[in-house]
Enzyme design. Structure first.
Site, PDB file in Angstrom:
ATOM      1  N   GLU A   1       0.673  -1.128  -0.169  1.00  0.00           N
ATOM      2  CA  GLU A   1       0.091   0.130  -0.131  1.00  0.00           C
ATOM      3  C   GLU A   1       0.914   1.184   0.040  1.00  0.00           C
ATOM      4  O   GLU A   1       0.839   2.078   0.871  1.00  0.00           O
ATOM      5  CB  GLU A   1      -0.849   0.001   1.243  1.00  0.00           C
ATOM      6  CG  GLU A   1      -1.879  -1.269   1.127  1.00  0.00           C
ATOM      7  CD  GLU A   1      -2.904  -1.229   2.122  1.00  0.00           C
ATOM      8  OE1 GLU A   1      -3.103  -0.116   2.964  1.00  0.00           O
ATOM      9  OE2 GLU A   1      -3.853  -2.098   2.098  1.00  0.00           O
TER      10      GLU A   1
ATOM     11  N   GLU B   1      -3.591  -9.368   0.219  1.00  0.00           N
ATOM     12  CA  GLU B   1      -4.228  -9.047   1.552  1.00  0.00           C
ATOM     13  C   GLU B   1      -5.842  -9.107   1.398  1.00  0.00           C
ATOM     14  O   GLU B   1      -6.423  -8.228   0.744  1.00  0.00           O
ATOM     15  CB  GLU B   1      -3.516  -7.740   2.242  1.00  0.00           C
ATOM     16  CG  GLU B   1      -4.006  -7.740   3.460  1.00  0.00           C
ATOM     17  CD  GLU B   1      -3.247  -6.348   4.134  1.00  0.00           C
ATOM     18  OE1 GLU B   1      -1.769  -5.971   3.819  1.00  0.00           O
ATOM     19  OE2 GLU B   1      -3.782  -5.664   4.769  1.00  0.00           O
TER      20      GLU B   1
HETATM   21  C1  GAL Z   1      -4.063  -2.863   5.554  1.00  0.00           C
HETATM   22  C2  GAL Z   1      -2.620  -2.553   5.693  1.00  0.00           C
HETATM   23  C3  GAL Z   1      -1.997  -3.583   6.962  1.00  0.00           C
HETATM   24  C4  GAL Z   1      -3.058  -3.260   7.996  1.00  0.00           C
HETATM   25  C5  GAL Z   1      -4.697  -3.726   7.639  1.00  0.00           C
HETATM   26  C6  GAL Z   1      -5.464  -3.567   8.684  1.00  0.00           C
HETATM   27  O1  GAL Z   1      -4.568  -1.699   4.704  1.00  0.00           O
HETATM   28  O2  GAL Z   1      -1.888  -3.100   4.537  1.00  0.00           O
HETATM   29  O3  GAL Z   1      -0.941  -3.353   7.343  1.00  0.00           O
HETATM   30  O4  GAL Z   1      -2.928  -1.833   8.437  1.00  0.00           O
HETATM   31  O5  GAL Z   1      -4.895  -2.695   6.461  1.00  0.00           O
HETATM   32  O6  GAL Z   1      -6.816  -3.685   8.141  1.00  0.00           O
END
Ligand code: GAL
Length: 827
Positions: A428, A520
């Site tokens: 991100e 993710e």
């Molecule tokens: C994502 C990020 C992670 C964590 C997660 C929590 O956007 O890549 O590191 O912060 O959100 O939902």
């Protein structure tokens, strides 16, 4: 042998012994590791006021400890901590380490280096007053050649390490502070394989044979040029498979890279189910004497990411069922311990996980070794930010000077691991939306390709199209859409994005030529053992999964029905249903396998650890663990929840996750409350029933035959403690751990699911208590203490073996309950 005389027997045994000696000596008998552990007997001093090495000698408050060490975990949770609740509300600071050691006179002709696997962060190192260097990045390994500054024989050498984690915040999660990974002392001949000096690939793999290409970087620190022989022998377990030899001439004070090619007949392939490893032992000989040995583990496998079929491993489609993991180890903090990592991976494997994403930084080398051995598909990630920072003092400040070296070192360090299948150049990244991002991405991709062409490169991007638009199927040609510039640029081999599961089914339209990985997903939120949810109308009860989380519960809990998620995420079921449906989706990495310290979304203080884990901080599974287990494994699963301690008349939703059966029937106190079976893509079944104390029993059946039965009983008051160790016998090596679960039971031995007794622990014998934890994100009790309050009837205590074999006696006490003792043997 009974007809032989004693003399004949002895002669026979002697001949056998000689024969054994004559046989090929096994790899481990032959192999001398160049490095030895340098973890013990460091002195540590936490002090912000001394900034320079030259005044450190006057400091008096040193204490002795072994590394890996994390000083932040020893502190108190602090509402005002500059690390913020995102950083776990634990303080950083400036720490000093020193160690005195001797080096044998016979090593004075050799090269002696110190290797750090990772120091968080901004480490600076001195040997005998000489400055060796600085490394801002807390997650990468590095080494210094100490040879020119060492004293030999009876003289003491002193190494000093300054660790500066004082500028906060510098991380979005709990980082830990200090020499939190292993330290090694390496002794080599002046002519040796360089640091991370081998690169082994298997470009052609078939059932009959695999070609093996071995690139070796050799370093000659003699002033004179040398004629040497380099032999690499490949072993499978202890059996020699093949070997290749080459004579070289290498100039004085120079490096040379050589290539050796060989073949392995009928290779045994590395896979998730059978993670078969080979070992290459590279030996350098001068005048027929072996002067250097270097060992590289590798695996033989064939894989690709495909736009139609997703991930193909050894010719077979494999869905990546992965989880993201941060590096902390719950109550142990960020100080690595191999057994603690192994336990995490075992718990994941048991759930059916086959992939790990190392968020968002290079992991401890031991994690990768374990993934090689245990069979996980690793996505190895380099950065959480590039030049643009996410927190004020983070790595973005070091980007210009260090990113190239840090990335190259990660690639050199990690590229032989068979478990790694994807490189991720960032998570991100704020620059992803613009041309600066494309320029940086191109640079990072070029660097990565220079060091490894065998794996695809991705970035964990935010959705490739702006999610605010109505039609997520829009393609690049449309003008009114904001596109992720990196995704659009075509620079990546694999399109990876975080969340946005609604867009996955359209991937092939938007990126017809580039395969997909969900880098993710999910970000579901749950407190283990809690089932109440708040809505605008109903404040806490009854227990209904469809009453959505809105404002948060007053006690900072989150219901463990799979119905609460971040706005950008989804329920666990929703994302898995999409990934499961389409072959072209290679798989997913769920945020997260385990809870971690810091980032307590959706809350702030007093919460200090995350709610995202499928497993809590102590290692206890939340209910959704069994949804994955029912989907991702062949094990027969039947899991029902919630617990059965409610108020008479309350309406309760009972869920069951099951597999290998057609239906589940639920009985309350012997009476059937209905048969349910999953329809369509359902992943669970549910009954909404009025609570009545007693026994809830689920029976799963296939073709009318009972497959499994599960019972939950209404518990009475806490009365007993039950102690269960993951291992009752551990190694007396000063490192090994036993993880002991404490269950609070009623007088009839039923787990009391609401019990939150404070439990105190004492340990007799050569070992120590190194962690206590209940998995409660709101608890401010120290993980390093010897007492802890249970959460939903459970608590964990971790004990570490000393160096002497012993029978360790752990006793748990809680006011008003019968105390309990367990014995752990250390050998
Ligand atoms: C994502 C990020 C992670 C964590 C997660 C929590 O956007 O890549 O590191 O912060 O959100 O939902």
């Amino acid at each position: 042998m009974s007809q032989l005389t004693s003399y004949q027997k002895i002669t026979l045994l002697f001949v056998c012994f000689l024969l054994m000696l004559a046989c090929e000596t096994s790899r481990d008998q032959k192999f001398n590791d160049r490095k030895v552990s340098f973890n013990s007997d460091w002195s540590f001093y936490l002090n912000d006021s001394i900034k320079d090495n030259d005044t450190i000698g006057t400091a008096t408050q040193w204490r002795t400890l072994n590394v890996p060490h994390d000083w932040s975990i020893e502190g108190k949770f602090d509402k005002k901590s500059p690390a913020g609740y995102g950083g776990g509300a634990l303080n950083g600071g400036l720490g000093w380490y020193k160690k005195t050691f001797k080096v044998a006179v016979e090593d004075s002709t050799k090269i002696t280096s110190i290797i750090f696997d990772g120091v968080y962060k901004n480490s600076e190192v001195w040997i005998n007053g000489h400055y060796l260097g600085k490394r801002p990045n807390g997650y990468i390994g590095f080494q210094y050649d100490m040879t020119p500054y060492l004293k030999y024989g009876e003289n003491n050498n002193e190494i000093i390490v300054k660790v500066d984690n004082s500028k906060q915040p510098n991380s979005r999660w709990y980082s830990g502070s200090g020499i939190f990974r292993n330290v090694w002392l390496e002794t080599t001949d002046k002519l040796h394989v360089a640091q991370w000096g081998t690169y082994i690939t298997t470009p052609k793999v078939s059932a009959e044979k695999a070609s093996v290409e071995i690139e070796i970087r050799i370093k000659n620190q003699y002033a004179a040029s040398k004629k040497a022989t380099v032999t690499t022998t490949i072993f499978k377990e202890d059996t020699k498979v093949t070997s290749v030899t080459q004579d070289i001439t290498i100039g004085g004070n120079s490096n040379q890279t050589i290539k050796q090619n060989t073949e392995v007949e009928t290779p045994i392939l590395w896979s998730v189910e059978t993670p078969e490893l080979y070992t290459a032992v590279t030996e350098i000989s001068l005048d027929n004497k072996i002067i250097d040995q270097y060992k590289t583990n590798f695996g033989i496998r064939d894989f690709k990411f495909d736009t139609e079929k997703g991930f193909i491993l050894n010719g077979k489609q494999v869905k990546i069922k992965g989880v993201c993991l941060h590096h902390d180890l719950g109550p142990l903090g960020a100080a690595i311990n191999t057994r603690a990592i192994e336990r995490q991976l075992e718990i994941m494997k048991e759930m059916g996980v086959n992939g790990i994403r190392t968020t968002h930084n290079p992991p401890a080398p031991e994690l990768l070794d374990l993934c090689d051995k245990m069979g996980f598909i690793v996505m190895d990630e380099a950065f959480d930010m590039w030049k643009q920072t996410k927190t004020k003092y983070d790595y973005g400040n070091d980007w210009d000077k260090w990113h190239k070296k840090d990335l190259v070192d990660q690639l050199l360090r990690d590229r032989n691991h068979p478990s790694i299948f994807i490189w991720s150049i960032g998570n991100e990244i704020p620059e992803q939306w613009n041309e600066t991002g494309v320029t940086i991405a191109k640079e990072l991709v070029a660097i990565t390709r220079q060091y490894d062409k065998t794996r695809p490169i991705t970035a964990a991007m935010n959705p490739p199209v702006n999610m605010n638009i109505d039609d997520v199927t829009l393609q690049f040609e449309k003008n009114n859409v904001q596109f992720n510039a990196i995704a659009k640029s075509g620079v990546l081999d694999l399109i990876g994005y975080n969340y946005a599961h609604q867009t996955y089914e359209h991937h092939q339209k938007n990126f017809p030529n580039t395969p997909f990985i969900a880098t993710e997903t999910t970000s579901g939120l749950q407190t283990r053992g809690y089932y109440d949810s708040v809505s605008d109308t109903i404040k806490k009860w009854p227990v209904r999964w469809d009453l959505k989380f809105t404002e948060g519960n007053p006690d900072n809990t989150v219901s463990a029905y799979d119905q609460v998620q971040t706005p950008w995420g989804s329920t666990h079921e929703a994302t898995w249903k999409v990934i499961k449906k389409y072959d072209f989706l290679s798989g997913m990495y769920i945020w997260t396998g385990f809870d971690y310290i810091g980032e307590p979304t959706p809350y702030e203080w007093p919460s200090i650890s995350s709610y995202f884990g499928i497993v809590d901080l102590a290692g206890f599974p939340k209910d959704v663990y069994y949804m994955y287990q029912s989907e991702w494994t062949d094990k027969t699963v039947l899991h029902i929840f919630p617990h059965w301690n409610w108020k008479a008349g309350q309406t309760v939703d009972v869920w069951a996750y099951y597999n290998n059966a057609d239906e589940v029937e639920l009985f309350l106190n012997g009476k059937s409350v209905g048969v349910r079976s999953k329809k369509g893509d359902d992943l669970h079944v549910m009954w909404r029933i009025p609570f009545q104390a007693g026994t809830l029993k689920a029976v799963s059946r296939k073709n009318g035959k009972v497959v499994l039965e599960k019972e939950i009983k209404t518990a009475g008051n806490p009365a007993l403690l039950k102690l269960t160790a993951d291992r009752n016998s551990i190694t007396a090596d000063g490192n090994d751990l036993s993880f002991i679960t404490v269950d609070i039971m009623d007088a009839k031995n039923v787990l009391v699911p609401t019990a939150n007794n404070e439990i105190s622990f004492s340990l007799k014998g050569n070992g120590k208590i190194v962690g206590v934890c209940s998995g409660d994100p709101v608890s401010h009790e120290s993980y390093k203490g010897s007492k802890h309050t249970a959460l939903s009837g459970k608590c964990l205590v971790v004990i570490q073996a000393g160096n002497q074999a012993d029978n360790l006696e752990l006793t748990a006490n809680a006011k008003g309950l019968q105390s309990k003792t367990i014995t752990i043997t250390t050998k």
